[in-house]
Design a protein around this motif. Structure first.
Motif, PDB file in Angstrom:
ATOM      1  N   TYR A 129       0.848  -1.199   0.000  1.00  0.00           N
ATOM      2  CA  TYR A 129       0.000   0.000   0.000  1.00  0.00           C
ATOM      3  C   TYR A 129       0.881   1.246   0.000  1.00  0.00           C
ATOM      4  O   TYR A 129       0.643   2.205  -0.740  1.00  0.00           O
ATOM      5  CB  TYR A 129      -0.913  -0.019   1.214  1.00  0.00           C
ATOM      6  N   ASP A 130       1.928   1.216   0.820  1.00  0.00           N
ATOM      7  CA  ASP A 130       2.862   2.325   0.898  1.00  0.00           C
ATOM      8  C   ASP A 130       3.525   2.562  -0.462  1.00  0.00           C
ATOM      9  O   ASP A 130       3.640   3.699  -0.936  1.00  0.00           O
ATOM     10  CB  ASP A 130       3.914   2.010   1.962  1.00  0.00           C
ATOM     11  N   TYR A 182       3.307   5.815  -3.470  1.00  0.00           N
ATOM     12  CA  TYR A 182       4.458   6.390  -4.190  1.00  0.00           C
ATOM     13  C   TYR A 182       4.228   6.338  -5.701  1.00  0.00           C
ATOM     14  O   TYR A 182       4.493   7.318  -6.426  1.00  0.00           O
ATOM     15  CB  TYR A 182       5.713   5.629  -3.775  1.00  0.00           C
ATOM     16  N   VAL A 183       3.717   5.202  -6.216  1.00  0.00           N
ATOM     17  CA  VAL A 183       3.479   5.051  -7.653  1.00  0.00           C
ATOM     18  C   VAL A 183       2.441   6.070  -8.132  1.00  0.00           C
ATOM     19  O   VAL A 183       2.619   6.725  -9.166  1.00  0.00           O
ATOM     20  CB  VAL A 183       3.025   3.613  -7.975  1.00  0.00           C
ATOM     21  N   GLU A 202       3.842  12.434   0.762  1.00  0.00           N
ATOM     22  CA  GLU A 202       3.881  12.662   2.217  1.00  0.00           C
ATOM     23  C   GLU A 202       3.167  11.551   2.969  1.00  0.00           C
ATOM     24  O   GLU A 202       3.598  11.128   4.045  1.00  0.00           O
ATOM     25  CB  GLU A 202       3.266  14.025   2.542  1.00  0.00           C
ATOM     26  N   HIS A 203       2.051  11.059   2.393  1.00  0.00           N
ATOM     27  CA  HIS A 203       1.343   9.923   3.006  1.00  0.00           C
ATOM     28  C   HIS A 203       2.238   8.686   3.019  1.00  0.00           C
ATOM     29  O   HIS A 203       2.337   7.973   4.027  1.00  0.00           O
ATOM     30  CB  HIS A 203       0.058   9.649   2.227  1.00  0.00           C
ATOM     31  N   SER A 204       2.926   8.451   1.906  1.00  0.00           N
ATOM     32  CA  SER A 204       3.823   7.297   1.815  1.00  0.00           C
ATOM     33  C   SER A 204       4.970   7.419   2.809  1.00  0.00           C
ATOM     34  O   SER A 204       5.337   6.439   3.473  1.00  0.00           O
ATOM     35  CB  SER A 204       4.372   7.196   0.389  1.00  0.00           C
ATOM     36  N   PHE A 225      10.020   1.176   6.546  1.00  0.00           N
ATOM     37  CA  PHE A 225      10.137   0.689   5.169  1.00  0.00           C
ATOM     38  C   PHE A 225      11.207   1.527   4.458  1.00  0.00           C
ATOM     39  O   PHE A 225      10.899   2.455   3.696  1.00  0.00           O
ATOM     40  CB  PHE A 225       8.801   0.798   4.433  1.00  0.00           C
ATOM     41  N   PHE A 226      12.479   1.195   4.665  1.00  0.00           N
ATOM     42  CA  PHE A 226      13.561   2.005   4.118  1.00  0.00           C
ATOM     43  C   PHE A 226      13.539   2.025   2.591  1.00  0.00           C
ATOM     44  O   PHE A 226      13.869   3.042   1.972  1.00  0.00           O
ATOM     45  CB  PHE A 226      14.920   1.472   4.598  1.00  0.00           C
ATOM     46  N   ASN A 227      13.183   0.876   1.980  1.00  0.00           N
ATOM     47  CA  ASN A 227      13.170   0.829   0.513  1.00  0.00           C
ATOM     48  C   ASN A 227      12.145   1.806  -0.064  1.00  0.00           C
ATOM     49  O   ASN A 227      12.429   2.547  -1.004  1.00  0.00           O
ATOM     50  CB  ASN A 227      12.916  -0.593   0.012  1.00  0.00           C
ATOM     51  N   ASN A 228      10.943   1.828   0.522  1.00  0.00           N
ATOM     52  CA  ASN A 228       9.925   2.762   0.044  1.00  0.00           C
ATOM     53  C   ASN A 228      10.317   4.209   0.328  1.00  0.00           C
ATOM     54  O   ASN A 228      10.053   5.112  -0.477  1.00  0.00           O
ATOM     55  CB  ASN A 228       8.572   2.461   0.694  1.00  0.00           C
ATOM     56  N   LEU A 229      10.922   4.442   1.485  1.00  0.00           N
ATOM     57  CA  LEU A 229      11.363   5.803   1.810  1.00  0.00           C
ATOM     58  C   LEU A 229      12.397   6.289   0.809  1.00  0.00           C
ATOM     59  O   LEU A 229      12.371   7.451   0.368  1.00  0.00           O
ATOM     60  CB  LEU A 229      11.932   5.836   3.231  1.00  0.00           C
TER      61      LEU A 229
END
Length: 637
Positions: free
Chosen positions: A206-207, A211-212, A231-233, A242-246
């Motif tokens: 979801y995170d 981003y997508v 900002e939500h992500s 979630f370092f990868n998503n960040l």
């Protein structure tokens, strides 16, 4: 929230549901959840629960530290192979494939995932397909990645697995974004978010989808919308680690802030992207982070710095890097940096490499294949809709036939009911006539009882006037008040709507005003009823009325000597199965106290009536006198 409370929200080996699966059963925790899983999994005595915890621990560590995640995965594989649990071995292989993919070991990841596919259950396959799709995407095989995403979508629909469908829509959105089909990418990304939000769990995918969708809005120059999704992500990524998503989001934030000419914020976003890429020790993330910084420096006209950042990005992307999409972007941006620095020969070489990579990724065959898949999917959705509509029509026809049969039966039933109703109406008219006659008789009885009691009261009044002895006359007068208090109840019965119950507040006020008038104290003594309206049956109302009559009479006789002004309060409230009666005055207290404690007929009558109502009395003398009673509550019928 304390660690113990947080641990109990996830793991409680004493309960039946000993492990609430993270991001499946609950997301009510913070970034320390991995520490809880690490401490807890060795303590589980049940294999499946231990495997579940260990597998989740391994899978979610890959969002922070790939080496640590791989170590937990190897431990899980050793345990499951030792116990010969093929199913869980396959599930640990799925996690292993996800980790190898992010360690740039794409061929190894594909081999492990294909091996896992033969061991796991059908419900596990969407996760296998998703990871395989990522492998093909990283290898630049966008058409195969799209095939996998479509297969995942169809399987998710078959399994009624909303999360699998959401992930498939998310992956398609990302693929369309890479092909610059931004409107279609946004459509599929928003579809994914709807399904994720129906689950109500903020998880890794979801995170990523936030981003997508932010990327789609950014590509469509809708910067405010893009910022909201980024900002939500970031908020979710920071909460769960979630370092990868960040890293992904901060890379995109570099571009967004640069477009908005906020270069300081863009520089900070680039620093954060590199920070998280280094924490992950992930070349793919680091390569893209330096690419974003190079693009930013180009926009700022810092071409020498841009060349350094972009060469660093390309250097990180080794020969087996695999993802030619981002590598082509790096060479394109490097060409612009060389050209801006007037290094035209180097710029030409960088652009040549960019053209070569772009042709390998975005082939006409791949583009046509994805378009065909999209068309087939749209047609399949329409055919599915048509089939659903046809089934609905068949069901509707069946319902219509059934309704006709039911209508015929209802008509027969209505005819029978009509006949029954007519018969019942006749009976009801007869019953109403009988009820009216009974009501009239009851009213007449209460009216006559009231009149008879008034006659008795009048006789007592006449008799007391003929008696010379003041004590006897006083006793006769008190008896008159008592009889009148009972007559008032019968008056209320024949004047009211009910023949069995009395509304007590109005009754107390009428009784109080009557007694005040008898004593000629209406100009100096006031009666207050501090209570809500309350109905009592006759058998309860009459004894309570007599008690209040005695207490009011005593108050007016003894509490306010020498024509003092005063206040008398009456309260009757319902407390569950009990009634609480209180009569109080603000009189002198002492003489009144002596009277209540005496042995006269009034005191005996109060005690007798209290016992009759299964009650008890208490007396308080402070700045006046208060007498309270507690009775059993016999509800009015």
């Amino acid at each position: 929230m304390s660690p113990k409370i947080l641990q109990a929200q996830i793991i409680d080996f004493e309960s039946e549901n000993s492990y609430k699966r993270v991001f499946v059963d609950t997301d009510n925790f913070g970034s320390s959840y991995l520490d809880i899983l690490e401490k807890s999994y060795p303590l589980s005595k049940i294999d499946t629960i231990q495997f579940n915890i260990l597998n989740d621990l391994a899978y979610y560590w890959h969002t922070r530290n790939l080496s640590k995640a791989l170590n937990f995965t190897k431990e899980g594989l050793q345990i499951t192979r030792k116990k010969k649990d093929t199913l869980w071995e396959g599930r640990f292989q799925i996690t292993q494939g996800a980790i190898l993919l992010r360690m740039e070991k794409l061929d190894s990841a594909r081999f492990v995932l294909e091996s896992a596919m033969k061991k796991v259950l059908k419900k596990d396959l969407p996760l296998v397909y998703t990871q395989l799709g990522y492998v093909y995407e990283r290898q630049g095989k966008l058409d195969k990645a799209a095939d996998i995403a479509m297969e995942t979508l169809l399987l998710g629909d078959e399994l009624k697995d909303k999360r699998a469908m959401a992930v498939a829509f998310s992956d398609l959105s990302n693929l369309f974004w890479k092909q610059s089909r931004y409107e279609k990418a946004l459509e599929y990304g928003l579809k994914a978010l709807v399904l994720f939000e129906e689950r109500g769990i903020n998880d890794l995918d979801y995170d990523f989808t936030l981003y997508v969708v932010g990327n789609c809005y950014l590509a469509l120059d809708k910067h405010e919308e893009a910022l909201n999704y980024y900002e939500h992500s970031i908020a979710i990524g920071e909460r769960y680690g979630f370092f990868n998503n960040l890293c992904d989001v901060y890379i995109s934030m570099v571009y967004l802030k640069a477009y908005l000419n906020d270069f300081d914020a863009a520089d900070l976003a680039g620093e954060n992207a590199v920070k998280y890429g280094q924490l992950l020790d992930n070349n793919f993330m680091l390569m893209r982070s330096w690419l974003s910084i190079g693009k930013l420096q180009n926009l700022q006209g810092k071409y020498i710095s841009a060349i350094e950042s972009l060469e660093r990005s390309i250097e990180i992307a080794t020969d087996d890097f695999g993802d030619d999409f981002y590598l082509s972007q790096a060479y394109e941006t490097l060409g612009k940096a060389y050209a801006g620095n007037h290094n035209y020969r180097e710029a030409y070489q960088a652009y040549a490499e960019y053209d070569k990579l772009k042709k390998e990724i975005f082939t006409a065959e791949a583009d046509q294949h994805i378009s065909l898949l999209l068309t087939e999917f749209d047609v399949a959705q329409k055919e599915s809709t048509i089939m659903v509509q046809e089934n609905q029509i068949k069901k509707q026809r069946s319902r219509q036939t059934l309704m006709i049969l039911i209508g015929g039966l209802l008509l027969m039933i209505l005819l029978l009911l009509y006949n029954t109703i007519q018969t019942n109406k006749k009976k009801n008219r007869l019953l109403k006539k009988q009820n009216d006659e009974k009501e009239f008789l009851l009213k007449e009885i209460h009216h006559r009882v009231k009149n008879n009691l008034e006659i008795v009261s009048s006789l007592l009044s006449l008799q007391s006037e003929q008696i010379g002895d003041s004590k006897v006359a006083d006793a006769m007068q008190k008896s008159q008040y008592r009889v009148h208090s009972m007559s008032m109840i019968h008056q209320k019965l024949y004047q009211g709507k009910s023949f069995s119950s009395i509304e007590m507040k109005e009754y107390f006020m009428n009784l109080g005003n009557y007694i005040i008038d008898i004593f000629g104290a209406s100009d100096r003594v006031r009666i207050v009823c501090e209570m809500a309206e309350l109905e009592l049956d006759v058998d309860t109302a009459i004894p309570i009325g007599l008690i209040v009559n005695e207490l009011l009479t005593n108050s007016l006789k003894y509490a306010f000597p020498e024509n003092r002004n005063g206040l008398i309060k009456i309260s009757l409230i319902e407390l569950g199965n009990h009634l609480q009666l209180e009569v109080s005055d603000n009189g002198i207290g002492k003489n009144y106290h002596e009277k209540i404690e005496g042995t006269g007929f009034g005191t005996q009558l109060i005690e007798l009536l209290t016992r009759q109502l299964e009650g008890k009395m208490s007396l308080s003398i402070k700045k006046g006198t208060a007498v309270s009673f507690e009775f059993q509550n016999h509800k009015a019928a």
